[in-house]
Motif scaffolding. Structure first.
Motif, PDB file in Angstrom:
ATOM      1  N   SER A  24       1.310  -1.187  -4.890  1.00  0.00           N
ATOM      2  CA  SER A  24       1.963  -0.675  -3.684  1.00  0.00           C
ATOM      3  C   SER A  24       2.106  -1.750  -2.615  1.00  0.00           C
ATOM      4  O   SER A  24       3.133  -1.827  -1.938  1.00  0.00           O
ATOM      5  N   ASP A  25       1.094  -2.584  -2.452  1.00  0.00           N
ATOM      6  CA  ASP A  25       1.142  -3.646  -1.439  1.00  0.00           C
ATOM      7  C   ASP A  25       2.228  -4.671  -1.749  1.00  0.00           C
ATOM      8  O   ASP A  25       2.811  -5.252  -0.846  1.00  0.00           O
ATOM      9  N   GLY A  28       5.784  -2.364  -1.319  1.00  0.00           N
ATOM     10  CA  GLY A  28       5.950  -1.393  -0.231  1.00  0.00           C
ATOM     11  C   GLY A  28       6.335  -0.016  -0.714  1.00  0.00           C
ATOM     12  O   GLY A  28       7.002   0.745  -0.019  1.00  0.00           O
ATOM     13  N   ARG A  50      -2.286   3.449   1.324  1.00  0.00           N
ATOM     14  CA  ARG A  50      -1.150   2.801   0.645  1.00  0.00           C
ATOM     15  C   ARG A  50      -0.094   3.855   0.292  1.00  0.00           C
ATOM     16  O   ARG A  50       0.315   4.005  -0.847  1.00  0.00           O
ATOM     17  N   GLN A  53       7.084   5.064   1.363  1.00  0.00           N
ATOM     18  CA  GLN A  53       7.953   4.159   0.611  1.00  0.00           C
ATOM     19  C   GLN A  53       8.916   3.513   1.589  1.00  0.00           C
ATOM     20  O   GLN A  53       9.720   4.193   2.226  1.00  0.00           O
ATOM     21  N   MET A  54       8.794   2.193   1.721  1.00  0.00           N
ATOM     22  CA  MET A  54       9.491   1.451   2.762  1.00  0.00           C
ATOM     23  C   MET A  54      10.987   1.754   2.815  1.00  0.00           C
ATOM     24  O   MET A  54      11.692   1.606   1.825  1.00  0.00           O
ATOM     25  N   ASP A  83      -2.606   2.033   6.164  1.00  0.00           N
ATOM     26  CA  ASP A  83      -1.701   1.155   5.418  1.00  0.00           C
ATOM     27  C   ASP A  83      -0.532   1.940   4.826  1.00  0.00           C
ATOM     28  O   ASP A  83      -0.377   2.063   3.619  1.00  0.00           O
ATOM     29  N   SER A  84       0.310   2.462   5.711  1.00  0.00           N
ATOM     30  CA  SER A  84       1.500   3.207   5.288  1.00  0.00           C
ATOM     31  C   SER A  84       2.723   2.309   5.401  1.00  0.00           C
ATOM     32  O   SER A  84       2.903   1.610   6.393  1.00  0.00           O
ATOM     33  N   TYR A  85       3.598   2.394   4.416  1.00  0.00           N
ATOM     34  CA  TYR A  85       4.808   1.585   4.393  1.00  0.00           C
ATOM     35  C   TYR A  85       5.967   2.248   5.124  1.00  0.00           C
ATOM     36  O   TYR A  85       6.990   1.608   5.359  1.00  0.00           O
ATOM     37  N   PHE A  86       5.832   3.536   5.466  1.00  0.00           N
ATOM     38  CA  PHE A  86       6.875   4.221   6.236  1.00  0.00           C
ATOM     39  C   PHE A  86       6.317   5.506   6.841  1.00  0.00           C
ATOM     40  O   PHE A  86       6.118   6.490   6.149  1.00  0.00           O
ATOM     41  N   THR A 108       3.968   1.394   9.308  1.00  0.00           N
ATOM     42  CA  THR A 108       5.310   0.900   9.603  1.00  0.00           C
ATOM     43  C   THR A 108       6.141   2.077  10.107  1.00  0.00           C
ATOM     44  O   THR A 108       6.247   3.091   9.421  1.00  0.00           O
TER      45      THR A 108
END
Length: 117
Positions: A24-25, A28, A50, A53-54, A83-86, A108
């Motif tokens: 995931s890192d 994203g 994690r 989804q960006m 640590d969220s991508y969206f 993010t």
């Protein structure tokens, strides 16, 4: 005397974790939850790690999606997102729901996002 100092403190750890995998890192692209019309969604005291989804619409860590009037029967309570991508918590076209005592870190975009509801 002296200057006062203030800081924000939020407990991120929880006994239950919902998380994306180790890749995931890199891309994203983490896990997500989505509660939809016709369901009852009661999530409490869990960690989303994690997640999101960006730049993918509707792929958020915790998401009440177009559920209509839930009459107080669906809620997010005591959740944490790390640590969220969206985004973190999204309420979309859902009324009479509750998001309470939740915390987000390293997200993010907006931590709490309200859309049409």
């Amino acid at each position: 005397g002296g200057e006062e100092y203030q800081g924000e403190v939020g407990l991120l750890s929880r006994g239950i974790a919902i998380q994306g995998d180790d890749q995931s890192d890199v891309n994203g692209f983490g896990g997500h939850t989505m509660c939809k019309a016709g369901s009852t969604c009661r999530l409490s005291n869990a960690l989303g790690y994690r997640m999101g989804q960006m730049n993918m619409m509707a792929r958020y860590p915790f998401h009440l999606h177009e559920m209509g009037n839930v009459s107080g029967q669906s809620y997010f309570e005591g959740l944490s997102v790390q640590d969220s991508y969206f985004r973190a918590f999204v309420v979309h076209a859902t009324s009479n729901s509750m998001v309470s005592r939740c915390v987000a870190f390293n997200v993010t975009g907006s931590a709490l996002y309200l859309e049409d509801g």
